[in-house]
Design an enzyme around this catalytic site. Sequence first.
Site, PDB file in Angstrom:
ATOM      1  NE  ARG A  13      -1.295   2.663   2.741  1.00  0.00           N
ATOM      2  CZ  ARG A  13      -0.907   3.848   3.184  1.00  0.00           C
ATOM      3  NH1 ARG A  13      -0.924   4.913   2.381  1.00  0.00           N
ATOM      4  NH2 ARG A  13      -0.458   3.995   4.425  1.00  0.00           N
ATOM      5  CG  ASP A  14       3.180   4.430   2.938  1.00  0.00           C
ATOM      6  OD1 ASP A  14       2.780   5.337   2.197  1.00  0.00           O
ATOM      7  OD2 ASP A  14       3.938   4.633   3.899  1.00  0.00           O
ATOM      8  CG  HIS A 205       4.637   4.786   8.918  1.00  0.00           C
ATOM      9  ND1 HIS A 205       4.067   3.776   8.177  1.00  0.00           N
ATOM     10  CD2 HIS A 205       5.085   5.698   8.020  1.00  0.00           C
ATOM     11  CE1 HIS A 205       4.169   4.074   6.886  1.00  0.00           C
ATOM     12  NE2 HIS A 205       4.789   5.239   6.770  1.00  0.00           N
ATOM     13  CG  HIS A 207       8.322   7.903   5.108  1.00  0.00           C
ATOM     14  ND1 HIS A 207       7.799   8.206   3.870  1.00  0.00           N
ATOM     15  CD2 HIS A 207       7.355   7.178   5.729  1.00  0.00           C
ATOM     16  CE1 HIS A 207       6.586   7.702   3.750  1.00  0.00           C
ATOM     17  NE2 HIS A 207       6.291   7.073   4.873  1.00  0.00           N
ATOM     18  CB  CYS A 238       3.076  10.939   1.571  1.00  0.00           C
ATOM     19  SG  CYS A 238       1.445  11.697   1.608  1.00  0.00           S
ATOM     20  CG  ASN A 247       7.295   3.587   3.741  1.00  0.00           C
ATOM     21  OD1 ASN A 247       6.651   4.140   4.601  1.00  0.00           O
ATOM     22  ND2 ASN A 247       6.828   3.433   2.500  1.00  0.00           N
TER      23      ASN A 247
END
Length: 302
Positions: A13-14, A205, A207, A238, A247
Amino acid sequence: MTQSVEIVEVGPRDGLQNDPVLLPTDVKIEFVERLIDAGVKRMEAASFVHPKLVPAMADSAEVMTRVPRVDGVKYIGLALNEKGMRRALDAGCDEVNYVMVASPGFGLKNQNATPQQTADAFDQIAVLAHDDGVPVSVTISVAFGDPFDGEVDPKILGELAARARAAGAVELALGDTIGVADPWAVRRAIDIVREQSGDMRLRLHFHNTRNTAMANIFAALEAGVDVIDASCGGIGGCPFAPAATGNVATEDVIYMLDRAGIQTGIDLDKMIATAKWLESEALKHPIASALSKAGRFKPVPA
């Protein structure tokens, strides 16, 4: 420090949402299958946002109908509003992750809402997940810095944590959406959130935009956090944050934890192989992962 860490794999997803390559659904399913084979038990697999805003996630409902339903494997769907929440639940997500925002600059551009408005919206839509018996978690985006407003007052994190807990979230994640956190800021944020989080699990989370993600993870582990997001190959970013990069790479995190004797349940060699597959066959462009290039350390026999 904890002796085991749950890695939430966010690559499907991300990781994919901001990649210039739009993968076919079949390839996304292969990605998920490779992650499961490596031992991943919990992953973000879909995002129920407007397809015109995030084209890479336009097939999320189809992805969720086709992912392997394996005992012990849980799929998370992202939702930003009521429509997204209903779509995620209808698609059969095992868990839904909602996003609150820590600063109005990013919030208005990403969700057209201020921090308080995102918390108000969660009050209204969390009940949908509760009614379906589906766990719902909350990620606070730009928790350590906003690309438009700059520094974020960490007090807001405690306020949003209290709102998430009151509305029934089972887990709260602090998202370093643009990769500006440092280990000291991480520890301060965790201390503030813990005062309000109650029995919610905490997840971090990060990055690796400014090469601090691994140090930030270490700080989180020292503070007792045992759930960490990571993305195979270090892919992602993002689409609503200028110059956002990927990430932290799952295999890089696992290597560090393996060296410390901290268990993840994920096979490092298989994760490295999956990262190499992403680079050479799926995305066909260089990825940020260090382990996919250097490999694991193999001591010379005595």
